[in-house]
Design an enzyme around this catalytic site. Structure first.
Site, mmCIF file in Angstrom:
data_model
loop_
_atom_site.group_PDB
_atom_site.id
_atom_site.type_symbol
_atom_site.label_atom_id
_atom_site.label_comp_id
_atom_site.label_asym_id
_atom_site.label_seq_id
_atom_site.Cartn_x
_atom_site.Cartn_y
_atom_site.Cartn_z
ATOM 1 N N ASP A 176 0.983 -1.161 0.119
ATOM 2 C CA ASP A 176 0.087 0.012 0.087
ATOM 3 C C ASP A 176 0.930 1.107 -0.038
ATOM 4 O O ASP A 176 1.979 1.289 0.732
ATOM 5 C CB ASP A 176 -1.077 0.098 1.231
ATOM 6 C CG ASP A 176 -2.082 1.025 0.981
ATOM 7 O OD1 ASP A 176 -2.920 0.637 0.108
ATOM 8 O OD2 ASP A 176 -2.265 2.131 1.851
ATOM 9 N N GLY A 200 1.105 7.406 -12.114
ATOM 10 C CA GLY A 200 0.710 8.165 -10.989
ATOM 11 C C GLY A 200 1.148 9.551 -10.735
ATOM 12 O O GLY A 200 1.180 10.255 -11.908
HETATM 13 P P1 IMP Z 1 -2.271 1.643 -3.991
HETATM 14 O O1 IMP Z 1 -2.403 0.814 -5.154
HETATM 15 O O2 IMP Z 1 -3.605 1.503 -2.897
HETATM 16 O O3 IMP Z 1 -1.154 1.330 -3.010
HETATM 17 O O4 IMP Z 1 -2.396 3.120 -4.287
HETATM 18 C C1 IMP Z 1 -1.317 3.910 -4.521
HETATM 19 C C2 IMP Z 1 -1.517 5.226 -5.113
HETATM 20 O O5 IMP Z 1 -0.592 5.937 -4.857
HETATM 21 C C3 IMP Z 1 -1.467 4.980 -6.856
HETATM 22 O O6 IMP Z 1 -2.705 4.749 -7.358
HETATM 23 C C4 IMP Z 1 -0.520 6.180 -7.241
HETATM 24 O O7 IMP Z 1 -1.719 7.447 -7.174
HETATM 25 C C5 IMP Z 1 0.378 6.724 -5.895
HETATM 26 N N1 IMP Z 1 1.457 6.189 -6.082
HETATM 27 C C6 IMP Z 1 2.111 5.130 -5.345
HETATM 28 N N2 IMP Z 1 3.471 4.655 -5.753
HETATM 29 C C7 IMP Z 1 3.645 5.810 -6.533
HETATM 30 C C8 IMP Z 1 4.606 5.836 -7.539
HETATM 31 O O8 IMP Z 1 5.664 5.142 -7.286
HETATM 32 N N3 IMP Z 1 4.507 6.701 -8.362
HETATM 33 C C9 IMP Z 1 3.522 7.640 -8.432
HETATM 34 N N4 IMP Z 1 2.440 7.454 -7.781
HETATM 35 C C10 IMP Z 1 2.354 6.490 -6.826
#
Ligand code: IMP
Length: 198
Positions: free
Chosen positions: A68, A155
């Site tokens: 996460d 992202g």
């Molecule tokens: P998760 O999949 O719930 O962990 O969501 C993480 C969110 O944080 C992603 O959808 C991105 O918007 C942002 N995020 C996490 N890691 C990165 C990264 O390495 N680069 C850019 N955005 C990131």
């Protein structure tokens, strides 16, 4: 031995596979629909929720990794934080990354406090009662709107300036990003753990 990664995000799968140097399976590879409710208040709670949910879905002894992650911006009191993926979401409809980036730059406006960090919590689940969690960060700064650039990564990468590289994360190569990113550092710790405990 299969190693499963509890995500629907193929970018994250490719990044982690490169970091671990091993193939990973994600639920979509086997046609599973995987939509865990991320009810935790912290990154590590949510990583464990995702890992446990996939372990239950698979219904057998498989090694599961879940992460996460998100972006914590000091000038926004740490937001979007655990809500990074859902930032700007309305009526269940997610914004595109470009829309989220523009919204964040607008919200931050000309605030001079632009320091920020990516955080990644990563869980390695061996069975219901055996798990390991690590958490890592990457420090940087949110660029001015006119400085948003780069096509790599995903992202929030185009708005995240990394002083050490002197460019945004989206301008870095995949190898450069993995060498210092929150996910890269957490993944390397998990890779060491995998060798020790499996
Ligand atoms: P998760 O999949 O719930 O962990 O969501 C993480 C969110 O944080 C992603 O959808 C991105 O918007 C942002 N995020 C996490 N890691 C990165 C990264 O390495 N680069 C850019 N955005 C990131």
């Amino acid at each position: 031995m299969n190693i499963w990664f509890a995500t629907n995000n193929r970018h994250k799968k490719d990044e982690l596979a490169a970091i671990l140097g091993r193939d990973l399976k994600i639920p979509a590879d086997e046609g599973y629909s995987f939509n865990p409710e991320e009810t935790g208040q912290t990154f590590y709670e949510n990583s464990l929720i995702k890992a446990r949910e996939l372990y239950k879905l698979l219904g057998k002894n498989e090694v599961v990794i879940a992460d996460d992650s998100g972006l914590c911006v000091d000038g926004l009191d740490g937001r979007p934080g655990v809500l990074s993926a859902r930032y700007g979401m309305e009526n269940g409809k997610k914004l595109t990354s470009l829309q989220q980036n523009i919204m964040l730059l607008d919200e931050l406006g000309d605030n001079s406090v632009r320091t920020a960090r990516f955080v990644c919590s990563m869980a390695l689940l061996l069975d219901n009662n055996r798990f390991y969690i690590v958490q890592e960060t990457l420090e940087g700064e949110i660029v001015e709107k006119s400085q948003m650039r780069g096509d790599g990564g995903f992202g929030y990468d185009p708005i995240f300036f990394v002083p050490h590289l002197n460019c945004t994360l989206a301008q870095a190569s995949a190898d450069e990003k993995n060498a210092l990113s929150h996910r890269g550092k957490a993944g390397k710790l998990i890779a060491d753990l995998l060798i020790k405990v499996t």
